[in-house]
Design a protein around this motif. Structure first.
Motif, short mmCIF file in Angstrom:
data_model
loop_
_atom_site.label_atom_id
_atom_site.label_comp_id
_atom_site.label_asym_id
_atom_site.label_seq_id
_atom_site.Cartn_x
_atom_site.Cartn_y
_atom_site.Cartn_z
N GLY A 21 0.69 -1.31 -0.18
CA GLY A 21 -0.23 -0.15 0.15
C GLY A 21 0.72 1.17 -0.09
O GLY A 21 0.82 1.96 -0.95
N GLY A 22 1.85 1.61 0.72
CA GLY A 22 2.57 2.33 1.27
C GLY A 22 3.42 2.64 -0.66
O GLY A 22 4.01 3.84 -0.90
N ALA A 23 4.35 1.67 -1.13
CA ALA A 23 5.07 1.91 -1.98
C ALA A 23 4.07 2.73 -2.86
O ALA A 23 4.93 3.23 -4.23
N THR A 24 2.54 2.33 -3.61
CA THR A 24 1.56 2.17 -4.61
C THR A 24 1.51 4.29 -4.13
O THR A 24 1.81 3.89 -5.36
N HIS A 25 0.88 4.24 -3.43
CA HIS A 25 1.80 5.75 -3.20
C HIS A 25 2.57 7.02 -3.19
O HIS A 25 2.18 7.32 -3.41
N VAL A 26 3.41 5.80 -2.35
CA VAL A 26 4.90 6.62 -3.11
C VAL A 26 5.07 6.53 -4.35
O VAL A 26 5.35 8.01 -5.15
N PHE A 27 5.38 5.36 -5.58
CA PHE A 27 5.48 5.63 -6.85
C PHE A 27 4.00 6.18 -7.57
O PHE A 27 4.62 7.00 -8.49
N ASP A 28 3.03 6.86 -7.02
CA ASP A 28 2.04 7.64 -7.10
C ASP A 28 2.41 8.62 -7.65
O ASP A 28 2.30 10.11 -8.38
N ASN A 29 2.66 9.51 -6.43
CA ASN A 29 3.51 10.79 -5.54
C ASN A 29 4.94 10.91 -6.48
O ASN A 29 5.25 12.49 -6.65
N ILE A 30 5.60 10.13 -6.59
CA ILE A 30 7.28 10.46 -7.28
C ILE A 30 6.63 10.46 -9.45
O ILE A 30 6.96 10.53 -9.67
N TYR A 31 5.74 9.43 -10.07
CA TYR A 31 5.42 9.38 -11.05
C TYR A 31 4.41 10.85 -11.02
O TYR A 31 4.67 11.31 -12.76
N PHE A 32 3.24 10.36 -10.91
CA PHE A 32 2.44 11.56 -11.08
C PHE A 32 2.79 13.13 -10.25
O PHE A 32 1.64 13.96 -10.72
N GLY A 33 3.44 13.33 -9.54
CA GLY A 33 3.73 14.40 -8.38
C GLY A 33 3.16 14.50 -7.29
O GLY A 33 2.01 13.52 -7.31
N PHE A 34 3.70 15.85 -6.78
CA PHE A 34 2.82 15.86 -5.25
C PHE A 34 1.25 15.78 -5.30
O PHE A 34 0.95 17.12 -6.45
N ASP A 42 -9.60 18.14 -2.04
CA ASP A 42 -8.90 17.83 -1.37
C ASP A 42 -8.28 17.10 -0.32
O ASP A 42 -7.12 16.26 -0.43
N TRP A 43 -9.20 17.26 0.05
CA TRP A 43 -8.72 16.16 1.41
C TRP A 43 -8.78 14.87 1.19
O TRP A 43 -8.01 14.15 2.18
N LEU A 44 -9.34 14.24 0.21
CA LEU A 44 -8.72 12.58 0.01
C LEU A 44 -7.65 13.21 -0.65
O LEU A 44 -6.90 11.88 -0.14
N ASN A 45 -7.20 13.92 -1.39
CA ASN A 45 -5.71 13.75 -1.62
C ASN A 45 -5.10 13.91 -1.52
O ASN A 45 -3.98 12.72 -1.26
N ILE A 46 -4.66 14.81 0.04
CA ILE A 46 -4.09 14.75 0.83
C ILE A 46 -3.57 13.38 1.26
O ILE A 46 -3.19 12.74 2.07
N TYR A 47 -5.26 12.76 2.17
CA TYR A 47 -5.40 11.62 3.04
C TYR A 47 -4.75 10.70 2.18
O TYR A 47 -3.93 9.24 2.83
N TRP A 48 -4.62 10.03 1.09
CA TRP A 48 -4.10 9.09 -0.20
C TRP A 48 -2.46 9.23 -0.24
O TRP A 48 -1.94 8.36 0.13
#
Length: 132
Positions: A21-34, A42-48
């Motif tokens: 789960g953590g790797a999925t979210h880290v990948f999304d933040n690296i690949y698609f940006g912060f 926004d609250w859901l984006n921040i949570y995920w």
């Protein structure tokens, strides 16, 4: 099977689920940006996005401070299932239910096995020569 072996298997499953789960979210933040989940409020984006950090923190705590790790993992998984249920049904920002079903299954496993990890690790008592 030895209780210590069972505890290691359960702990490994917990950590593997959190790392995936953590790797999925880290990948999304690296690949698609912060804050990559722009299709969501926004609250859901921040949570995920925060789950990338929180999942790995829970893994660390499971190894270093077991009870805090258990509590954080349970809190993450309860909130994750609740938030993703909202995202799927009332909000409709996600359309695939399989990830939610897998998270619900993992939550059930965590809730059902938490008592095993909560107990202090006791070494088996070896019979002494006097009692033989």
């Amino acid at each position: 099977m030895d209780i210590r072996a069972v505890n290691k298997i359960v702990l490994t499953i917990w950590c593997a689920g959190l790392v995936v789960g953590g790797a999925t979210h880290v990948f999304d933040n690296i690949y698609f940006g912060f804050l990559p989940y722009r299709f969501a409020p926004d609250w859901l984006n921040i949570y995920w996005s925060s789950l990338g950090l929180l999942d790995f923190l829970a893994v660390f705590l499971l190894w270093k401070n077991r009870k805090w790790g258990i509590l954080l993992t349970i809190a993450i998984m309860i909130s994750n299932v609740a938030v993703n249920s909202l995202a799927l049904h009332p909000l409709g920002v996600i359309s695939e239910s399989l990830p939610l079903q897998l998270q619900s299954l993992f939550l059930g496993f965590c809730l059902g096995s938490a008592y095993l990890l909560w107990q202090p690790q006791r070494l088996p008592v070896k019979p002494s020569a006097e009692s033989a």
